[in-house]
Design a protein around this motif. Structure first.
Motif, PDB file in Angstrom:
ATOM      1  N   LYS A 145      24.218  28.459  25.200  1.00 24.53           N
ATOM      2  CA  LYS A 145      25.597  28.031  24.994  1.00 24.53           C
ATOM      3  C   LYS A 145      26.434  29.249  24.614  1.00 24.53           C
ATOM      4  O   LYS A 145      25.989  30.120  23.870  1.00 24.53           O
ATOM      5  N   VAL A 146      27.650  29.297  25.124  1.00 29.29           N
ATOM      6  CA  VAL A 146      28.635  30.283  24.707  1.00 29.29           C
ATOM      7  C   VAL A 146      29.691  29.532  23.911  1.00 29.29           C
ATOM      8  O   VAL A 146      30.405  28.683  24.461  1.00 29.29           O
ATOM      9  N   VAL A 147      29.755  29.811  22.607  1.00 26.94           N
ATOM     10  CA  VAL A 147      30.648  29.088  21.696  1.00 26.94           C
ATOM     11  C   VAL A 147      31.844  29.973  21.370  1.00 26.94           C
ATOM     12  O   VAL A 147      31.682  31.096  20.871  1.00 26.94           O
ATOM     13  N   ILE A 148      33.027  29.460  21.642  1.00 27.69           N
ATOM     14  CA  ILE A 148      34.267  30.178  21.380  1.00 27.69           C
ATOM     15  C   ILE A 148      35.010  29.440  20.269  1.00 27.69           C
ATOM     16  O   ILE A 148      35.162  28.218  20.318  1.00 27.69           O
ATOM     17  N   LEU A 149      35.440  30.182  19.250  1.00 21.76           N
ATOM     18  CA  LEU A 149      36.090  29.582  18.093  1.00 21.76           C
ATOM     19  C   LEU A 149      37.420  30.263  17.822  1.00 21.76           C
ATOM     20  O   LEU A 149      37.497  31.494  17.826  1.00 21.76           O
ATOM     21  N   GLY A 150      38.463  29.455  17.602  1.00 17.25           N
ATOM     22  CA  GLY A 150      39.752  30.048  17.311  1.00 17.25           C
ATOM     23  C   GLY A 150      40.916  29.172  17.704  1.00 17.25           C
ATOM     24  O   GLY A 150      40.831  27.939  17.684  1.00 17.25           O
ATOM     25  N   ASP A 151      42.015  29.818  18.109  1.00 14.25           N
ATOM     26  CA  ASP A 151      43.276  29.128  18.361  1.00 14.25           C
ATOM     27  C   ASP A 151      43.540  28.983  19.853  1.00 14.25           C
ATOM     28  O   ASP A 151      42.616  29.050  20.674  1.00 14.25           O
ATOM     29  N   SER A 152      44.825  28.784  20.204  1.00 15.94           N
ATOM     30  CA  SER A 152      45.188  28.552  21.606  1.00 15.94           C
ATOM     31  C   SER A 152      44.891  29.763  22.483  1.00 15.94           C
ATOM     32  O   SER A 152      44.605  29.613  23.683  1.00 15.94           O
ATOM     33  N   MET A 153      44.960  30.979  21.929  1.00 20.51           N
ATOM     34  CA  MET A 153      44.601  32.155  22.722  1.00 20.51           C
ATOM     35  C   MET A 153      43.146  32.094  23.156  1.00 20.51           C
ATOM     36  O   MET A 153      42.800  32.467  24.281  1.00 20.51           O
ATOM     37  N   ILE A 227      32.024  26.294  25.525  1.00 20.61           N
ATOM     38  CA  ILE A 227      32.803  25.322  24.756  1.00 20.61           C
ATOM     39  C   ILE A 227      33.663  26.046  23.735  1.00 20.61           C
ATOM     40  O   ILE A 227      33.306  27.118  23.253  1.00 20.61           O
ATOM     41  N   ILE A 228      34.816  25.460  23.414  1.00 24.79           N
ATOM     42  CA  ILE A 228      35.641  25.983  22.332  1.00 24.79           C
ATOM     43  C   ILE A 228      35.701  24.958  21.210  1.00 24.79           C
ATOM     44  O   ILE A 228      35.815  23.746  21.462  1.00 24.79           O
ATOM     45  N   GLU A 229      35.609  25.453  19.993  1.00 25.75           N
ATOM     46  CA  GLU A 229      35.859  24.649  18.805  1.00 25.75           C
ATOM     47  C   GLU A 229      37.102  25.239  18.159  1.00 25.75           C
ATOM     48  O   GLU A 229      37.087  26.381  17.694  1.00 25.75           O
ATOM     49  N   GLN A 230      38.196  24.467  18.158  1.00 26.20           N
ATOM     50  CA  GLN A 230      39.449  24.997  17.631  1.00 26.20           C
ATOM     51  C   GLN A 230      39.424  25.016  16.104  1.00 26.20           C
ATOM     52  O   GLN A 230      39.317  23.983  15.460  1.00 26.20           O
ATOM     53  N   MET A 231      39.523  26.221  15.558  1.00 26.27           N
ATOM     54  CA  MET A 231      39.621  26.451  14.119  1.00 26.27           C
ATOM     55  C   MET A 231      40.728  27.474  13.928  1.00 26.27           C
ATOM     56  O   MET A 231      40.499  28.675  14.086  1.00 26.27           O
TER      57      MET A 231
END
Length: 408
Positions: A145-153, A227-231
Motif C-alpha cells: 500500500k502507498v499511504v498519502i497523508l495530508g491536505d488537498s495538495m 490511498i489518501i487519509e486527509q489530516m
C-alpha cells in the motif's frame, strides 16, 4: 541493387516498436507474482554516454532502453490527449545523466527549474525519469500500500497518479463514473483540480476505481493500492487517527508500505505544529504496526549514522519504513493579500528549508516543491493545475522507484 535509406518515418516506426516491446515486458513483470525488487538499471552499473556535446547546457539522455519513455510523449495513447492538449514532453525535458541515488534525486528534483513560465521542469545537475504507465504500475506493485497523508495538495497527488494509471487526461483524477452533465463540463482536463468546483469529486483511493470503473485501470487487477487519509491540521482529530490505524496491519505484510506526508498551510506554516503533526502520525504507526520498527535487512552499502541521528530515529524504529515529506507549493499571484505575510513565498521558502532539516532527524526524507511550482499555473494562488500536479506525481514516483524494496 536497391539501397536502404534512413527516413524520419522509419526512425519513428523503430522507436514505436521498441516502446511497445518495452511496455510489454513491464506488463509481463507485474502480471505474475514476484518478490518486490528494483529494475536492473538501478542495481547494476550501466554504461552511460561517452560522447559529450561541446558547449551544450544539457547533454542528451543516455542511449539506454529504460530512457526511451523519457524521450517520447507517453500521453500519446491517453484519453482526451488532443482535447486537453498536454504532452509529457511539455512537462519534462530529459537530459543526461540520471541521478545515481535517492538523495541526489531528491536534491535535484527539489532545486530544479524551468526556462520560462509553465515550461518543462528540469531537475538540477542530474535528471529524473518520466515513466510510462506500465512502469508506474510495476513500481506501485512493489508495495502493499502507498499511504498519502495530508491536505488537498496531497489529494491532488493521488488524483494525478490516477490520471497516469487510468491513461485519462480528461477525467482520470475524478469520479467520472457518477458525473452529472454539469460535472463532466466543470471537472474536465485542467479543471479536475479546481478545489472550488471539483473538490468532492476527486478520487481518494484506487480501490474506488477498482470497484466502480475497473476497466479504466491500466494496471493488472489487485496489484496496486494507493490511498489518501486527509489530516489537514494539528492537533489531529481522534476519528482521523482511528481511520489511519485501520489502514495498518498488525502483522507484517508480504510487501512494504510507503508513506508520503504533506502539511503546513492549515497550521499557518507553524514549524512546531507541523513537526508535532508528523510525530503523532509516526507514533501511531509504530504502535499499530510494530513490524515497522523491526530492523531492515542489512546492506553492504550501509554506513554508520551519527550518534545524534541514531537517537532521534530510534524513537520511531529502524525498520524498512519508507517515508517522504512534501512541503507546500509556491504561492501564485491569486493568493489573497491577507495571507501574503504568513503564507507568502518568503514564508514558504523558509518553511521548506526548515522542514527539510527537521524531518531528516526523524528518518523522513524530504521533497521540496517550491522550485517546481513557482513558474506554474495555480487556480487560486495555492493549488496547481493538471500539468503541475502531474509533475509532482512523477517526482513521487521517482522516489518510490529508488526505494530499496529488496531490504524488506
Amino acid at each position: 541493387m536497391s539501397s536502404w535509406t534512413i527516413t524520419p518515418r522509419k526512425i519513428g516506426l523503430f522507436i514505436t516498436v521498441v516502446a511497445i516491446l518495452y511496455s510489454l515486458n513491464a506488463f509481463l513483470l507485474i502480471s505474475k507474482p514476484h518478490k518486490p525488487q528494483r529494475p536492473s538499471y538501478l542495481t547494476q552499473v550501466l554504461p552511460y554516454n561517452t560522447s559529450v556535446l561541446p558547449h551544450a547546457a544539457f547533454q542528451p539522455p543516455e542511449a539506454l532502453l529504460h530512457r526511451l519513455p523519457d524521450m517520447v510523449d507517453t500521453f500519446a495513447g491517453y484519453k482526451y490527449r488532443n482535447t486537453c492538449n498536454i504532452s509529457s514532453l511539455d512537462l519534462h525535458s530529459p537530459f543526461a545523466s540520471l541521478c545515481a541515488d535517492r538523495q541526489s534525486l531528491l536534491t535535484a528534483m527539489s532545486s530544479g527549474g524551468r526556462i520560462g513560465h509553465d515550461a518543462p521542469y528540469m531537475p538540477r545537475q542530474c535528471d529524473m525519469r518520466w515513466f510510462s504507465t506500465e512502469e508506474i504500475c510495476e513500481i506501485l506493485s512493489r508495495f502493499e500500500k502507498v499511504v498519502i497523508l495530508g491536505d488537498s495538495m496531497m489529494r491532488h497527488v493521488v488524483g494525478s497518479l490516477n490520471v497516469l494509471i487510468r491513461k485519462d487526461l480528461g477525467y482520470g483524477a475524478v469520479t467520472d463514473w457518477n458525473f452529472s452533465p454539469e460535472e463532466r463540463q466543470d471537472c474536465f482536463c485542467n479543471y479536475q483540480f479546481n478545489v472550488k468546483a471539483c473538490s468532492v469529486q476527486g478520487i481518494f483511493k484506487t480501490g474506488d476505481v477498482v470497484k466502480n470503473d475497473p476497466e479504466s485501470l491500466a494496471c493488472p487487477a489487485n496489484t496496486i493500492d494507493v490511498i489518501i487519509e486527509q489530516m489537514i491540521r494539528f492537533p489531529i482529530p481522534s476519528d482521523e487517527l482511528d481511520r489511519f490505524r485501520s489502514l495498518l496491519p498488525i502483522q507484517k505484510p508480504t510487501r512494504p508500505y510507503a508513506f508520503i506526508f504533506g502539511h503546513g498551510l492549515w497550521n499557518d506554516l507553524d514549524l512546531q505544529a507541523t513537526l508535532d503533526w508528523l510525530d503523532t502520525i509516526l507514533d501511531v504507526s509504530v504502535q499499530q504496526a510494530p513490524w515497522l520498527s523491526s530492523p531492515a535487512k542489512s546492506s553492504a552499502r550501509s554506513r554508520p549514522k551519527p550518534a545524534a541521528a541514531k537517537r532521534e530515529r530510534s524513537k520511531h524504529g529502524s525498520g524498512f519504513w519508507p517515508r517522504l515529506f512534501l512541503t507546500p507549493n509556491a504561492a501564485g499571484k491569486e493568493k489573497p493579500d491577507e495571507w501574503l505575510v504568513s503564507q507568502g513565498n518568503k514564508a514558504l521558502m523558509i518553511f521548506e528549508e526548515a522542514v527539510r532539516e527537521e524531518v531528516k532527524r526523524k528518518g523522513v526524507e524530504h521533497l521540496g516543491t517550491w522550485n517546481m511550482s513557482i513558474q506554474s499555473n495555480k487556480f487560486d494562488g495555492v493549488h496547481l493545475d493538471l500539468r503541475g500536479n502531474l509533475i509532482k506525481a512523477m517526482m513521487v514516483m521517482n522516489w518510490l522507484n529508488m526505494l530499496e524494496v529488496e531490504k524488506f
